[in-house]
Design a protein around this motif. Structure first.
Motif, PDB file in Angstrom:
ATOM      1  N   LEU A  15       5.480   3.403   1.846  1.00 51.55           N
ATOM      2  CA  LEU A  15       5.346   4.211   3.197  1.00 51.55           C
ATOM      3  C   LEU A  15       4.653   5.333   2.677  1.00 51.55           C
ATOM      4  O   LEU A  15       3.582   5.797   3.252  1.00 51.55           O
ATOM      5  N   ALA A  16       5.143   5.949   1.482  1.00 50.54           N
ATOM      6  CA  ALA A  16       4.324   7.174   0.953  1.00 50.54           C
ATOM      7  C   ALA A  16       2.890   6.858   0.638  1.00 50.54           C
ATOM      8  O   ALA A  16       2.085   7.751   0.806  1.00 50.54           O
ATOM      9  N   ALA A  17       2.792   5.696  -0.057  1.00 49.28           N
ATOM     10  CA  ALA A  17       1.347   5.525  -0.530  1.00 49.28           C
ATOM     11  C   ALA A  17       0.539   5.350   0.561  1.00 49.28           C
ATOM     12  O   ALA A  17      -0.656   5.757   0.663  1.00 49.28           O
ATOM     13  N   LEU A  18       0.894   4.352   1.802  1.00 53.01           N
ATOM     14  CA  LEU A  18       0.098   4.314   2.845  1.00 53.01           C
ATOM     15  C   LEU A  18      -0.057   5.776   3.542  1.00 53.01           C
ATOM     16  O   LEU A  18      -1.278   5.929   4.060  1.00 53.01           O
ATOM     17  N   ALA A  19       0.827   6.440   3.688  1.00 53.43           N
ATOM     18  CA  ALA A  19       0.869   7.997   4.324  1.00 53.43           C
ATOM     19  C   ALA A  19      -0.299   8.668   3.594  1.00 53.43           C
ATOM     20  O   ALA A  19      -1.067   9.463   4.142  1.00 53.43           O
ATOM     21  N   GLU A  20      -0.352   8.706   2.306  1.00 55.93           N
ATOM     22  CA  GLU A  20      -1.146   9.544   1.388  1.00 55.93           C
ATOM     23  C   GLU A  20      -2.692   8.926   2.076  1.00 55.93           C
ATOM     24  O   GLU A  20      -3.456   9.931   1.729  1.00 55.93           O
ATOM     25  N   ALA A  21      -2.648   7.691   2.256  1.00 51.59           N
ATOM     26  CA  ALA A  21      -4.200   7.348   2.371  1.00 51.59           C
ATOM     27  C   ALA A  21      -4.554   7.883   3.439  1.00 51.59           C
ATOM     28  O   ALA A  21      -5.775   7.631   4.112  1.00 51.59           O
ATOM     29  N   GLY A  24      -7.168   5.850   6.288  1.00 49.44           N
ATOM     30  CA  GLY A  24      -7.918   4.813   5.436  1.00 49.44           C
ATOM     31  C   GLY A  24      -7.153   3.591   4.944  1.00 49.44           C
ATOM     32  O   GLY A  24      -5.759   3.392   5.388  1.00 49.44           O
ATOM     33  N   TRP A  25      -7.731   2.536   4.988  1.00 44.90           N
ATOM     34  CA  TRP A  25      -7.301   1.078   4.675  1.00 44.90           C
ATOM     35  C   TRP A  25      -6.776   1.178   3.161  1.00 44.90           C
ATOM     36  O   TRP A  25      -7.560   1.615   2.407  1.00 44.90           O
ATOM     37  N   SER A  26      -5.843   0.295   2.890  1.00 43.33           N
ATOM     38  CA  SER A  26      -5.650   0.112   1.566  1.00 43.33           C
ATOM     39  C   SER A  26      -5.389  -1.239   1.199  1.00 43.33           C
ATOM     40  O   SER A  26      -4.773  -2.060   2.284  1.00 43.33           O
ATOM     41  N   HIS A  27      -5.691  -1.885   0.226  1.00 47.08           N
ATOM     42  CA  HIS A  27      -5.547  -3.476  -0.390  1.00 47.08           C
ATOM     43  C   HIS A  27      -4.012  -3.403  -0.758  1.00 47.08           C
ATOM     44  O   HIS A  27      -3.626  -2.293  -1.640  1.00 47.08           O
ATOM     45  N   GLY A  28      -3.193  -4.533  -0.631  1.00 45.02           N
ATOM     46  CA  GLY A  28      -2.002  -4.780  -1.300  1.00 45.02           C
ATOM     47  C   GLY A  28      -2.196  -4.593  -2.825  1.00 45.02           C
ATOM     48  O   GLY A  28      -1.050  -4.330  -3.394  1.00 45.02           O
ATOM     49  N   HIS A  54       5.218  -0.812  11.956  1.00 45.35           N
ATOM     50  CA  HIS A  54       4.945   0.554  11.335  1.00 45.35           C
ATOM     51  C   HIS A  54       3.381   0.261  10.355  1.00 45.35           C
ATOM     52  O   HIS A  54       2.953   1.576   9.868  1.00 45.35           O
ATOM     53  N   VAL A  55       3.014  -0.840  10.189  1.00 45.72           N
ATOM     54  CA  VAL A  55       1.726  -1.083   9.691  1.00 45.72           C
ATOM     55  C   VAL A  55       0.936  -2.006  10.515  1.00 45.72           C
ATOM     56  O   VAL A  55       1.058  -2.926  10.943  1.00 45.72           O
ATOM     57  N   GLU A  56      -0.510  -1.351  10.349  1.00 50.55           N
ATOM     58  CA  GLU A  56      -1.557  -2.283  11.024  1.00 50.55           C
ATOM     59  C   GLU A  56      -2.024  -3.142   9.963  1.00 50.55           C
ATOM     60  O   GLU A  56      -2.235  -2.496   8.693  1.00 50.55           O
ATOM     61  N   THR A  57      -2.612  -4.277  10.205  1.00 46.03           N
ATOM     62  CA  THR A  57      -3.316  -5.223   9.177  1.00 46.03           C
ATOM     63  C   THR A  57      -4.714  -5.322   9.656  1.00 46.03           C
ATOM     64  O   THR A  57      -5.137  -5.437  10.996  1.00 46.03           O
ATOM     65  N   SER A  58      -5.772  -5.660   8.860  1.00 44.14           N
ATOM     66  CA  SER A  58      -6.871  -6.270   9.180  1.00 44.14           C
ATOM     67  C   SER A  58      -7.521  -6.933   7.912  1.00 44.14           C
ATOM     68  O   SER A  58      -6.973  -6.759   6.946  1.00 44.14           O
ATOM     69  N   TRP A  59      -8.489  -7.749   8.502  1.00 47.83           N
ATOM     70  CA  TRP A  59      -9.410  -8.345   6.927  1.00 47.83           C
ATOM     71  C   TRP A  59     -10.288  -7.437   6.716  1.00 47.83           C
ATOM     72  O   TRP A  59     -11.152  -7.182   7.777  1.00 47.83           O
ATOM     73  N   GLU A  60     -10.952  -7.526   5.563  1.00 54.27           N
ATOM     74  CA  GLU A  60     -12.004  -6.712   4.846  1.00 54.27           C
ATOM     75  C   GLU A  60     -13.322  -7.559   5.702  1.00 54.27           C
ATOM     76  O   GLU A  60     -13.612  -8.762   5.461  1.00 54.27           O
ATOM     77  N   ALA A  69     -12.563 -11.997   1.032  1.00 58.40           N
ATOM     78  CA  ALA A  69     -12.101 -10.823   1.698  1.00 58.40           C
ATOM     79  C   ALA A  69     -10.554 -10.336   1.441  1.00 58.40           C
ATOM     80  O   ALA A  69      -9.985 -11.550   0.999  1.00 58.40           O
ATOM     81  N   ARG A  70     -10.364  -9.215   1.537  1.00 58.20           N
ATOM     82  CA  ARG A  70      -8.798  -8.981   1.218  1.00 58.20           C
ATOM     83  C   ARG A  70      -8.168  -8.547   2.620  1.00 58.20           C
ATOM     84  O   ARG A  70      -8.859  -8.106   3.581  1.00 58.20           O
ATOM     85  N   HIS A  71      -7.050  -8.465   2.783  1.00 58.90           N
ATOM     86  CA  HIS A  71      -6.242  -8.076   3.473  1.00 58.90           C
ATOM     87  C   HIS A  71      -6.086  -6.609   3.639  1.00 58.90           C
ATOM     88  O   HIS A  71      -5.678  -6.069   2.370  1.00 58.90           O
ATOM     89  N   LEU A  72      -5.957  -5.926   4.645  1.00 55.94           N
ATOM     90  CA  LEU A  72      -6.122  -4.558   4.569  1.00 55.94           C
ATOM     91  C   LEU A  72      -4.973  -4.043   5.199  1.00 55.94           C
ATOM     92  O   LEU A  72      -4.493  -4.615   6.230  1.00 55.94           O
ATOM     93  N   TYR A  73      -4.317  -2.890   4.848  1.00 56.10           N
ATOM     94  CA  TYR A  73      -3.219  -2.131   5.437  1.00 56.10           C
ATOM     95  C   TYR A  73      -3.465  -0.561   5.531  1.00 56.10           C
ATOM     96  O   TYR A  73      -3.847   0.088   4.800  1.00 56.10           O
TER      97      TYR A  73
END
Length: 106
Positions: A15-21, A24-28, A54-60, A69-73
């Motif tokens: 959660l902290a890593a995603l909040a820091e982003a 922006g989208w992050s790769h697993g 709590h998390v949204e996802t999308s494909w690159e 393509a990677r899954h994004l979070y």
């Protein structure tokens, strides 16, 4: 009696890593490397957080040539609030006490 589960330290770290982003989208894979956690830990956490909204996802949409393509979070609005709720008490108490959360939030 409803049992309230506290998020694991690994969940709080994700959660902290995603909040820091921020927005922006992050790769697993990048989360695994940045947090020093194995994929078998991070991906189930991401799946649970996604199922709970709590998390949204999308494909690159435009991966570099030669790579699939990677899954994004990224955190949803509710996820950002949840991340603040679980990280603020831990920072204030130096991790000694985890916050009490509403049933079913994690």
């Amino acid at each position: 009696m409803v049992r309230v589960r506290r998020p694991s330290p690994q969940t709080v770290a994700v959660l902290a890593a995603l909040a820091e982003a921020g927005d922006g989208w992050s790769h697993g894979y990048d989360l695994c490397r940045a947090l020093g956690l194995k994929a078998g830990t991070v991906y189930p956490i991401l799946i649970r957080l996604t199922e709970r909204g709590h998390v949204e996802t999308s494909w690159e949409t435009d991966p570099p040539r030669g790579r699939p393509a990677r899954h994004l979070y990224r955190l949803s609005t509710a996820g950002a609030e949840f991340a603040r709720a679980v990280s603020a008490p831990a920072r204030a108490n130096d991790g000694a006490t985890a916050p009490r959360l509403a049933p079913g939030t994690i």
